[in-house]
Design an enzyme around this catalytic site. Structure first.
Site, PDB file in Angstrom:
ATOM      1  N   ARG A 279     -11.744  -2.718 -17.737  1.00 37.64           N
ATOM      2  CA  ARG A 279     -11.647  -1.254 -16.996  1.00 37.64           C
ATOM      3  C   ARG A 279     -12.202  -1.436 -15.477  1.00 37.64           C
ATOM      4  NH1 ARG A 279     -14.059   0.211 -21.883  1.00 37.64           N
ATOM      5  NH2 ARG A 279     -12.547   1.210 -23.046  1.00 37.64           N
TER       6      ARG A 279
ATOM      7  N   LYS B 252      -2.747   0.049  -3.695  1.00 41.98           N
ATOM      8  CA  LYS B 252      -1.468   0.026  -4.454  1.00 41.98           C
ATOM      9  C   LYS B 252      -1.345  -1.140  -5.241  1.00 41.98           C
ATOM     10  CE  LYS B 252       1.093   3.836  -2.471  1.00 41.98           C
ATOM     11  NZ  LYS B 252       2.508   4.033  -2.162  1.00 41.98           N
TER      12      LYS B 252
ATOM     13  N   GLU C  47       8.214  -4.735   8.892  1.00 42.96           N
ATOM     14  CA  GLU C  47       7.426  -3.652   8.614  1.00 42.96           C
ATOM     15  C   GLU C  47       6.282  -3.347   9.778  1.00 42.96           C
ATOM     16  OE1 GLU C  47       7.288  -1.859   5.763  1.00 42.96           O
ATOM     17  OE2 GLU C  47       7.863  -3.321   4.234  1.00 42.96           O
TER      18      GLU C  47
ATOM     19  N   LYS D  78      -2.396   1.432   9.120  1.00 46.25           N
ATOM     20  CA  LYS D  78      -2.291   1.723   7.730  1.00 46.25           C
ATOM     21  C   LYS D  78      -3.655   1.958   7.004  1.00 46.25           C
ATOM     22  CE  LYS D  78      -0.728   0.423   3.437  1.00 46.25           C
ATOM     23  NZ  LYS D  78       0.197  -0.188   2.430  1.00 46.25           N
TER      24      LYS D  78
ATOM     25  N   GLU E 231      -1.210   9.189  -1.395  1.00 41.93           N
ATOM     26  CA  GLU E 231       0.067   9.689  -0.904  1.00 41.93           C
ATOM     27  C   GLU E 231       0.345  11.181  -1.505  1.00 41.93           C
ATOM     28  OE1 GLU E 231       3.114   6.395  -1.241  1.00 41.93           O
ATOM     29  OE2 GLU E 231       4.516   8.100  -1.204  1.00 41.93           O
TER      30      GLU E 231
ATOM     31  N   ARG F  24       0.578   9.646   4.082  1.00 42.00           N
ATOM     32  CA  ARG F  24       0.706   8.113   3.583  1.00 42.00           C
ATOM     33  C   ARG F  24       2.506   8.082   3.522  1.00 42.00           C
ATOM     34  NH1 ARG F  24      -2.720   4.309  -0.411  1.00 42.00           N
ATOM     35  NH2 ARG F  24      -1.104   2.467  -0.147  1.00 42.00           N
TER      36      ARG F  24
ATOM     37  N   ASN G 231       6.717   5.145   4.343  1.00 42.76           N
ATOM     38  CA  ASN G 231       8.075   4.951   3.743  1.00 42.76           C
ATOM     39  C   ASN G 231       9.204   5.294   4.486  1.00 42.76           C
ATOM     40  OD1 ASN G 231       6.809   4.569   1.091  1.00 42.76           O
ATOM     41  ND2 ASN G 231       6.652   6.915   0.716  1.00 42.76           N
TER      42      ASN G 231
ATOM     43  N   HIS H  29      12.390   3.699   3.889  1.00 40.11           N
ATOM     44  CA  HIS H  29      12.128   3.008   2.691  1.00 40.11           C
ATOM     45  C   HIS H  29      12.982   3.730   1.451  1.00 40.11           C
ATOM     46  CE1 HIS H  29       9.079   0.286   4.169  1.00 40.11           C
ATOM     47  NE2 HIS H  29       8.767  -0.047   3.122  1.00 40.11           N
TER      48      HIS H  29
ATOM     49  N   HIS I 130      15.016   1.224  -0.416  1.00 41.45           N
ATOM     50  CA  HIS I 130      15.022   0.819  -1.860  1.00 41.45           C
ATOM     51  C   HIS I 130      16.546   0.911  -2.559  1.00 41.45           C
ATOM     52  CE1 HIS I 130      10.402   2.042  -1.925  1.00 41.45           C
ATOM     53  NE2 HIS I 130      10.691   0.627  -1.655  1.00 41.45           N
TER      54      HIS I 130
ATOM     55  N   HIS J 277      13.134  -7.683   0.676  1.00 41.88           N
ATOM     56  CA  HIS J 277      12.531  -6.339   1.381  1.00 41.88           C
ATOM     57  C   HIS J 277      12.480  -5.969   2.517  1.00 41.88           C
ATOM     58  CE1 HIS J 277      10.346  -2.565   0.686  1.00 41.88           C
ATOM     59  NE2 HIS J 277       9.293  -2.972   1.543  1.00 41.88           N
TER      60      HIS J 277
HETATM   61  N1  LIG Z   1       1.156  -2.519  -2.855  1.00 42.93           N
HETATM   62  C1  LIG Z   1       1.876  -2.350  -1.703  1.00 42.93           C
HETATM   63  O1  LIG Z   1       1.243  -1.321  -1.008  1.00 42.93           O
HETATM   64  C2  LIG Z   1       3.101  -2.882  -1.272  1.00 42.93           C
HETATM   65  C3  LIG Z   1       3.539  -2.578   0.130  1.00 42.93           C
HETATM   66  C4  LIG Z   1       4.659  -3.512   0.430  1.00 42.93           C
HETATM   67  C5  LIG Z   1       5.147  -4.293  -0.654  1.00 42.93           C
HETATM   68  N2  LIG Z   1       4.639  -4.506  -1.692  1.00 42.93           N
HETATM   69  C6  LIG Z   1       5.041  -5.625  -2.629  1.00 42.93           C
HETATM   70  O2  LIG Z   1       5.030  -6.720  -1.919  1.00 42.93           O
HETATM   71  C7  LIG Z   1       5.959  -7.711  -2.590  1.00 42.93           C
HETATM   72  C8  LIG Z   1       6.697  -8.451  -1.395  1.00 42.93           C
HETATM   73  O3  LIG Z   1       5.649  -9.283  -0.857  1.00 42.93           O
HETATM   74  P1  LIG Z   1       6.068 -10.573  -0.162  1.00 42.93           P
HETATM   75  O4  LIG Z   1       7.101 -10.187   0.788  1.00 42.93           O
HETATM   76  O5  LIG Z   1       4.899 -11.178   0.421  1.00 42.93           O
HETATM   77  O6  LIG Z   1       6.714 -11.501  -1.240  1.00 42.93           O
HETATM   78  P2  LIG Z   1       6.299 -12.797  -2.034  1.00 42.93           P
HETATM   79  O7  LIG Z   1       4.609 -12.533  -2.399  1.00 42.93           O
HETATM   80  O8  LIG Z   1       7.276 -13.107  -2.921  1.00 42.93           O
HETATM   81  O9  LIG Z   1       6.149 -13.790  -0.714  1.00 42.93           O
HETATM   82  C9  LIG Z   1       7.345 -14.492  -0.256  1.00 42.93           C
HETATM   83  C10 LIG Z   1       7.486 -15.894  -0.624  1.00 42.93           C
HETATM   84  O10 LIG Z   1       6.722 -16.431   0.595  1.00 42.93           O
HETATM   85  C11 LIG Z   1       5.889 -17.497  -0.398  1.00 42.93           C
HETATM   86  N3  LIG Z   1       4.680 -17.328   0.442  1.00 42.93           N
HETATM   87  C12 LIG Z   1       3.966 -16.472   0.706  1.00 42.93           C
HETATM   88  N4  LIG Z   1       2.910 -16.802   1.605  1.00 42.93           N
HETATM   89  C13 LIG Z   1       3.493 -18.172   1.904  1.00 42.93           C
HETATM   90  C14 LIG Z   1       2.833 -19.147   2.966  1.00 42.93           C
HETATM   91  N5  LIG Z   1       1.813 -18.871   3.681  1.00 42.93           N
HETATM   92  N6  LIG Z   1       3.374 -20.279   3.202  1.00 42.93           N
HETATM   93  C15 LIG Z   1       4.461 -20.677   2.288  1.00 42.93           C
HETATM   94  N7  LIG Z   1       4.958 -19.881   1.445  1.00 42.93           N
HETATM   95  C16 LIG Z   1       4.384 -18.539   1.477  1.00 42.93           C
HETATM   96  C17 LIG Z   1       5.759 -16.977  -1.659  1.00 42.93           C
HETATM   97  O11 LIG Z   1       5.468 -18.091  -2.519  1.00 42.93           O
HETATM   98  C18 LIG Z   1       7.249 -16.455  -1.914  1.00 42.93           C
HETATM   99  O12 LIG Z   1       8.186 -17.255  -2.066  1.00 42.93           O
HETATM  100  C19 LIG Z   1       6.965  -6.863  -3.309  1.00 42.93           C
HETATM  101  O13 LIG Z   1       6.697  -6.810  -4.742  1.00 42.93           O
HETATM  102  C20 LIG Z   1       6.704  -5.276  -2.888  1.00 42.93           C
HETATM  103  O14 LIG Z   1       6.907  -4.356  -3.988  1.00 42.93           O
HETATM  104  C21 LIG Z   1       3.670  -3.784  -2.103  1.00 42.93           C
HETATM  105 ZN   LIG Z   2       7.861  -2.000   2.404  1.00 44.20          ZN
END
Ligand SMILES: NC(=O)c1ccc[n+]([C@@H]2O[C@H](COP(=O)([O-])OP(=O)(O)OC[C@H]3O[C@@H](n4cnc5c(N)ncnc54)[C@H](O)[C@@H]3O)[C@@H](O)[C@H]2O)c1
Ligand SMILES: [Zn+2]
Length: 370
Positions: free
Chosen positions: A124, A146, A188, A230, A240, A244, A248, A251, A255, A269
């Site tokens: 939990r 999130k 971003e 942020k 949100e 918040r 978006n 976005h 999306h 993304h």
């Molecule tokens: N929670 C939130 O508020 C929020 C906001 C925006 C996006 N997201 C989510 O985030 C995700 C995308 O995140 P991302 O773009 O970081 O993707 P990711 O975690 O897949 O990382 C991108 C790639 O880079 C590699 N990588 C990461 N750091 C590295 C480093 N320092 N050196 C070498 N390789 C590295 C990873 O292994 C991966 O292959 C999506 O699932 C999205 O929905 C969440």
């Molecule tokens: Zn985004």
């Protein structure tokens, strides 16, 4: 090692610090030991496990007399699944995680979202720390609480709000991030300028190229500015309901592009966000709200840093308007059947509207913006 910057996300008893700087992994031990628990569990992906960063983080924790354990998951968006979540929960329980055990999410947004969600529901709720390693995670996903996974029906449909206890954004780790991922995260960063900081957008026009080439001071400034923005928005509207939603910007379009492109290598993304922000500006210009010169200025900057500015660069002929409209209608940000858009009165002047005429939206998707 230059001076780190410490920011605070103000959420009453759930408040936490964001530390931004270089050399932070080696100093992570004292920060994480202060949260209590002697045996934190690092959750990371296979790409990070191949870098020297993981060993540096583990040595940093050991230096504060912590005994870190590690769980390595496959890299990639597919890891944000129910199957991987189940496997992660199983491994955490096998390690004997207790209420006071800290989970350390060490990776990009995929690891942050998944490990954060596991921490939200395990026993939990156990504490977790975000140590984001992609630019996208450092400026966006690691802050705000999130967490979640994807469902067959769509992205991020299963999740929880669970705030981290600490965020450590070390700019050193960005050196091994693939350049395309760095650029995607940069989209971003641009978003924060477009929402309400025109002077930051102007700074990015001057310093964006250096930031992407690895200039640590420029990276730190951009990450601090983004996290400050942020953090303020999250503090004002954690779940949100209102402000918040400005985050978006671009976005709703993004999306839909991602859904049609299939969430893979074809379109990251952040690249979808670049296209989506341009569409939000084009729509605002089409409605007479935004000067066309601001749309042109945004397009020029995104192109200058190598982000896509035309849907047909992703797919020959672009994306069908009907398919885009259908995908946008399925987005989870649709409220009571009405699409909500973040529109702009110009660079640095975003607002939320649910009054977009269907015809204007259609025109913009059809590329008839004049
Ligand atoms: N929670 C939130 O508020 C929020 C906001 C925006 C996006 N997201 C989510 O985030 C995700 C995308 O995140 P991302 O773009 O970081 O993707 P990711 O975690 O897949 O990382 C991108 C790639 O880079 C590699 N990588 C990461 N750091 C590295 C480093 N320092 N050196 C070498 N390789 C590295 C990873 O292994 C991966 O292959 C999506 O699932 C999205 O929905 C969440
Ligand atoms: Zn985004």
């Amino acid at each position: 090692v230059s001076a780190a910057t410490r920011l605070r996300v103000e959420l009453a008893e759930r408040s936490y610090d964001i530390v931004v700087g270089n050399g932070l992994l080696a100093r992570a031990g004292a920060e994480i030991a202060a949260l209590g628990g002697r045996e934190p569990v690092i959750v990371t992906d296979a790409n990070l496990a191949r870098t020297e960063h993981l060993a540096r983080l583990e040595a940093g924790l050991a230096a504060a007399a912590l005994r870190p354990r590690r769980i390595v998951l496959p890299a990639g968006e597919a890891t944000k699944s129910a199957a991987q979540l189940e496997g992660l929960l199983d491994q955490l329980l096998e390690l004997g995680v207790e209420r006071g055990t800290t989970v350390v999410a060490f990776g990009g947004g995929v690891i942050g979202d998944l490990a954060g969600f596991a921490a939200a529901i395990l026993l939990r709720g156990v504490p977790y720390v975000q140590v984001p390693t992609s630019l996208l995670a450092q400026v966006d996903s690691a802050v705000g609480g999130k967490t979640g996974i994807n469902a067959r029906q769509g992205k991020n449909l299963i999740g929880a709000f669970h705030q981290p206890r600490l965020v450590l954004a070390d700019t050193d780790v960005l050196a091994t991030l693939p350049p395309r991922e760095l650029r995607a995260g940069y989209a971003e960063v641009v978003k924060y300028g477009l929402i309400d900081q025109p002077q930051f957008f102007a700074w990015l026009e001057d310093h964006g190229a250096a930031l992407l080439a690895g200039d640590a001071a420029a990276q730190q400034h951009a990450i601090v500015t983004s996290c400050t923005a942020k953090a303020a928005i999250v503090a004002a509207d954690e779940r949100e309901s209102d402000r918040r939603a400005l985050l978006n910007l671009g976005h709703t379009f993004a999306h839909a592009y991602e859904a049609l492109a299939g969430y893979g290598e074809a379109l990251l993304h952040g690249e979808a966000v670049a296209l989506g922000m341009l569409q939000a500006f084009a729509l605002s210009a089409r409605l007479g709200l935004c000067p066309p010169a601001d749309l042109a200025r945004l397009r020029a900057h995104l192109a200058a840093v190598g982000l896509p500015t035309e849907p047909c660069a992703i797919r020959p002929g672009g994306f069908e308007t009907a398919a885009m409209l259908a995908a946008m209608g399925r987005d989870k940000k649709v409220a009571a059947g009405r699409m909500r858009f973040v529109l702009v009165r110009g660079i640095g002047a975003a607002f939320v509207s649910d009054q977009v005429p269907a015809e204007a939206l259609r025109d913009v998707l059809d590329h008839r913006t004049d």
